[in-house]
Design an enzyme around this catalytic site. Structure first.
Site, PDB file in Angstrom:
ATOM      1  N   SER A  11       0.977  -1.367  -0.099  1.00 58.24           N
ATOM      2  CA  SER A  11       0.047   0.094   0.167  1.00 58.24           C
ATOM      3  C   SER A  11       0.893   1.102   0.168  1.00 58.24           C
ATOM      4  CB  SER A  11      -1.097   0.027   1.204  1.00 58.24           C
ATOM      5  OG  SER A  11      -0.230  -0.365   2.540  1.00 58.24           O
ATOM      6  N   LYS A  33      -0.124  -6.582   4.802  1.00 65.70           N
ATOM      7  CA  LYS A  33       0.023  -7.446   6.033  1.00 65.70           C
ATOM      8  C   LYS A  33       0.025  -6.539   7.113  1.00 65.70           C
ATOM      9  CE  LYS A  33       5.192  -7.639   5.886  1.00 65.70           C
ATOM     10  NZ  LYS A  33       6.009  -8.362   5.852  1.00 65.70           N
ATOM     11  N   SER A  41       6.981   4.242   1.986  1.00 65.97           N
ATOM     12  CA  SER A  41       6.621   5.432   1.381  1.00 65.97           C
ATOM     13  C   SER A  41       6.224   6.368   2.498  1.00 65.97           C
ATOM     14  CB  SER A  41       5.469   5.455   0.642  1.00 65.97           C
ATOM     15  OG  SER A  41       5.799   4.649  -0.679  1.00 65.97           O
ATOM     16  N   ALA A  44       8.821   8.358   4.031  1.00 65.93           N
ATOM     17  CA  ALA A  44       9.889   9.073   3.420  1.00 65.93           C
ATOM     18  C   ALA A  44       9.931  10.533   3.860  1.00 65.93           C
ATOM     19  CB  ALA A  44       9.441   9.000   1.931  1.00 65.93           C
ATOM     20  N   GLU A 112      19.864  17.556  -2.472  1.00 70.27           N
ATOM     21  CA  GLU A 112      20.148  16.172  -1.553  1.00 70.27           C
ATOM     22  C   GLU A 112      21.498  15.744  -2.324  1.00 70.27           C
ATOM     23  OE1 GLU A 112      17.159  13.452  -1.328  1.00 70.27           O
ATOM     24  OE2 GLU A 112      15.885  14.391   0.285  1.00 70.27           O
ATOM     25  N   ASP A 206       9.173  -9.647   1.112  1.00 72.16           N
ATOM     26  CA  ASP A 206       8.039 -10.588   0.933  1.00 72.16           C
ATOM     27  C   ASP A 206       8.011 -10.802  -0.641  1.00 72.16           C
ATOM     28  OD1 ASP A 206       7.855 -10.598   3.647  1.00 72.16           O
ATOM     29  OD2 ASP A 206       5.620  -9.847   3.252  1.00 72.16           O
ATOM     30  N   HIS A 227      21.862   4.003   3.616  1.00 67.18           N
ATOM     31  CA  HIS A 227      22.140   5.196   3.864  1.00 67.18           C
ATOM     32  C   HIS A 227      23.131   5.645   4.989  1.00 67.18           C
ATOM     33  CE1 HIS A 227      20.338   9.330   4.767  1.00 67.18           C
ATOM     34  NE2 HIS A 227      19.590   9.150   3.962  1.00 67.18           N
ATOM     35  N   ARG A 273      26.005   8.405  -1.943  1.00 69.63           N
ATOM     36  CA  ARG A 273      25.524   7.726  -0.506  1.00 69.63           C
ATOM     37  C   ARG A 273      26.706   6.638  -0.195  1.00 69.63           C
ATOM     38  NH1 ARG A 273      19.122   7.590  -0.301  1.00 69.63           N
ATOM     39  NH2 ARG A 273      19.078   9.944   0.082  1.00 69.63           N
ATOM     40  N   HIS A 330      18.837   0.727   3.359  1.00 66.28           N
ATOM     41  CA  HIS A 330      17.808   1.938   3.091  1.00 66.28           C
ATOM     42  C   HIS A 330      17.106   1.570   1.893  1.00 66.28           C
ATOM     43  CE1 HIS A 330      16.263   5.766   3.014  1.00 66.28           C
ATOM     44  NE2 HIS A 330      16.627   6.194   2.067  1.00 66.28           N
ATOM     45  N   ARG A 365      20.942   4.315  -6.110  1.00 64.99           N
ATOM     46  CA  ARG A 365      19.691   5.027  -6.375  1.00 64.99           C
ATOM     47  C   ARG A 365      19.907   6.432  -5.971  1.00 64.99           C
ATOM     48  NH1 ARG A 365      15.341   7.011  -3.215  1.00 64.99           N
ATOM     49  NH2 ARG A 365      16.917   6.025  -1.427  1.00 64.99           N
ATOM     50  N   SER A 370      13.000   7.541  -5.620  1.00 62.14           N
ATOM     51  CA  SER A 370      12.039   6.406  -5.608  1.00 62.14           C
ATOM     52  C   SER A 370      10.658   6.595  -5.443  1.00 62.14           C
ATOM     53  CB  SER A 370      12.321   5.587  -4.553  1.00 62.14           C
ATOM     54  OG  SER A 370      12.858   6.122  -3.290  1.00 62.14           O
TER      55      SER A 370
HETATM   56  C1  SIN Z   1      16.612  10.846   2.841  1.00 64.71           C
HETATM   57  O1  SIN Z   1      15.527  11.596   3.195  1.00 64.71           O
HETATM   58  O2  SIN Z   1      17.497  11.013   3.171  1.00 64.71           O
HETATM   59  C2  SIN Z   1      16.200   9.822   2.005  1.00 64.71           C
HETATM   60  C3  SIN Z   1      15.497  10.023   0.765  1.00 64.71           C
HETATM   61  C4  SIN Z   1      15.808   9.120  -0.128  1.00 64.71           C
HETATM   62  O3  SIN Z   1      16.487   8.105   0.130  1.00 64.71           O
HETATM   63  O4  SIN Z   1      15.151   9.142  -1.202  1.00 64.71           O
END
Ligand code: SIN
Length: 528
Positions: A11, A33, A41, A44, A112, A206, A227, A273, A330, A365, A370
């Site tokens: 979800s 589940k 999500s 986030a 970022e 899963d 992360h 990262r 992460h 990534r 994401s």
């Molecule tokens: C974060 O806020 O550092 C994570 C963001 C992400 O991994 O896309």
């Protein structure tokens, strides 16, 4: 047996975006589940990356994505996702999605790591996931039914090998069946099979295990993103401290106040990262604590309410301006292999979001890509399923279901031990010795790849599925004899382009045996 048009397992953002787009045309059941909002999500913090700034371009965002991903992706495919993502974000902005704005009314775009310009949209400061999930949930109608607290533990196939439903188990051990011509995995990644993780505790891979057991191909499972900055609580972690904090100027320092990223990478705290995570990891292995110095960040509590609360909950005072940090798992770049619409190698089975390996993220990534990928693939799959519906006659539910069979063996280990071993032996830095040690431990559990899980309890099923995913990651990590992105091998430092450039590792369930193969040309067939 309950019949519907589309079953979505999970979800998160991709699932809700798909459901939102399908509801006008098809009946949807979302099975989770846990509770609907227990997804990665929802947690986030960072935001959604999109090239909507005045000087930004799809090409620039794609270039950053390719660089972070170590060019393991197809540039064309990446550009297409970002182009679609930009359009969707513009639509959401016009539709009133709650993205943060500056005092002059312009969108507040954050910075970022590894982004060449500020392009991160966020909501409620560091509560982006929560705001977007609630916004998407608000748009759903009664055509979308939620089934909570049922664990999907098997994908049902018919005599032609097409996926046509799922089996679930409730906490009381009762078994339920749902059927549909389209089954979508949107279960998130596998972060919580590591002892240090930013993920929701339920996110243990899963969907990846279910797809593998059903016979779908998986890819790139060795690429795991750690992360750099989870809240450190000594030997455990307390949740994510967003990269956006470094984007706002926070520095990484050791106990003596020295900046640890100086001389490591020109982008310092905002280096890719895996480089930052590896550096912090090295410091910690040497027994040194690492902190985020947040004194350069103005109005920290207002900008980062979730992180402030997280620190308060763990009795970490922000008055000294220092947050202790540790790296932790992460994001899983690999997953169920799909094409550009979310179709897998099994007819009727789809994968979107982190559970999928769509080729967007490559070997690592780019931050905040994401949620964008989830929005794009939710929409793309919806378009595919609606078109598919127009071309075919309605589903009658009259499939001849194949019964699950096989004995997997007895579960005798504690999942906590698996998580700790994953962190130590298949973690930020791996090598042949550590990976073989873990593989031997997995093999010593004497389990096998089967689908007959009816006799197990819900907890045993979860532990078994974690064992399957652990096997997939470990075997892939052993085969890739180089370091690239989120896969760092101390015995093979550096990229080996002559052997591995743009080569993926495929994981295939070959008659209950795991086959790990190097894909030379992406020759595997996605069902059409
Ligand atoms: C974060 O806020 O550092 C994570 C963001 C992400 O991994 O896309």
């Amino acid at each position: 047996m309950t019949n519907t048009d589309v079953i979505i397992v999970g979800s998160g953002i991709a699932a809700l975006q798909l459901a939102r787009q399908l509801q006008e045309h098809l009946n949807v059941i979302i099975i989770t589940k846990n509770k609907v909002k227990d997804s990665n999500s929802y947690l986030a913090q960072g935001g959604v990356a999109a090239p909507i700034g005045k000087f930004d371009k799809v090409e620039l965002h794609a270039k950053d994505t390719m660089t972070a991903g170590c060019n393991h992706q197809s540039e064309e495919a990446v550009k297409n996702v970002i182009r679609d993502g930009k359009r969707i974000i513009e639509y959401l902005i016009n539709d009133g999605a709650p993205f943060d704005r500056k005092s002059n009314g312009d969108l507040a775009l954050g910075m970022e790591g590894a982004h060449s310009m500020a392009r991160i949209l966020h909501s409620g400061g560091d509560q982006t996931g929560k705001y977007i999930i609630e916004y998407l949930l608000d748009a759903l109608t009664e055509k979308v039914r939620f089934v909570e607290k049922e664990l999907v533990y098997e994908l049902i196939k018919n005599e032609r090998g097409h996926c046509c439903g799922v089996k679930t188990m409730k906490g009381d051990g009762s078994i339920h069946r749902y059927s549909a011509p389209h089954v979508v995995l949107s279960t998130g990644g596998a972060g919580s099979i590591y002892s240090l993780s930013s993920n929701a505790p339920t996110v243990t891979g899963d969907g990846m295990a279910l797809a593998f057991l059903a016979g779908a191909a998986l890819s790139d499972m060795e690429f795991i993103q750690f992360h750099p900055t989870l809240l450190s609580l000594g030997s455990t972690s307390g949740g994510l401290v967003s990269e956006a904090v470094r984007g706002e100027g926070a520095l990484l320092i050791n106990g003596s106040g020295e900046r640890i990223m100086e001389g490591v990478h020109p982008l310092l705290e905002l280096a890719p990262r895996h480089i930052v995570a590896e550096k912090i990891n090295r410091e910690r292995i040497e027994g040194k604590a690492v902190y985020l110095d947040i004194t350069p960040v103005k109005d920290f509590e207002t900008k980062f309410p979730s992180i402030t609360k997280l620190c308060e909950n763990h009795h970490i005072s922000l008055s000294q301006g220092k947050i202790p940090v540790t790296p932790g798992c992460h994001f899983t770049m690999g997953g169920v292999l799909t094409d550009e619409e979310g179709k897998t190698t099994i007819h009727g089975l789809y994968a979107i979001g982190e559970v999928a390996c769509t080729g967007m993220h490559g070997a690592n990534r780019l931050a905040s890509n994401s949620l964008l990928e989830g929005l794009v693939f939710g929409e793309r799959l919806a378009n595919h399923l609606v078109t598919f519906k127009r071309k075919t006659s309605p589903f009658t539910g009259a499939y001849n279901v194949q019964e699950s069979k096989g004995n997997i063996g007895e579960i005798t280990f504690d999942p906590t031990e698996l998580k700790e071993r994953m962190m130590r032996d298949v973690g930020i830095i791996r090598n042949e010795q550590s990976l073989t040690r873990h593989l031997n431990w997995l093999n010593a559990q004497s389990l096998s790849f089967h689908t007959g899980l009816d006799r197990l309890s819900e907890n045993e099923i979860q532990t078994y599925l974690m064992w399957v995913v652990s096997m997939l990651i470990t075997q892939s990590a052993l085969l890739r004899t180089e370091s690239r992105g989120g896969h760092i091998r101390s015995d093979y430092p550096g990229e080996n382009n002559s052997e591995w450039f743009k080569k993926s590792i495929l994981l295939i369930n070959d008659n209950h045996q795991l086959r790990v193969v190097r894909d030379e040309q992406h020759q595997i067939e996605i069902y059409a």
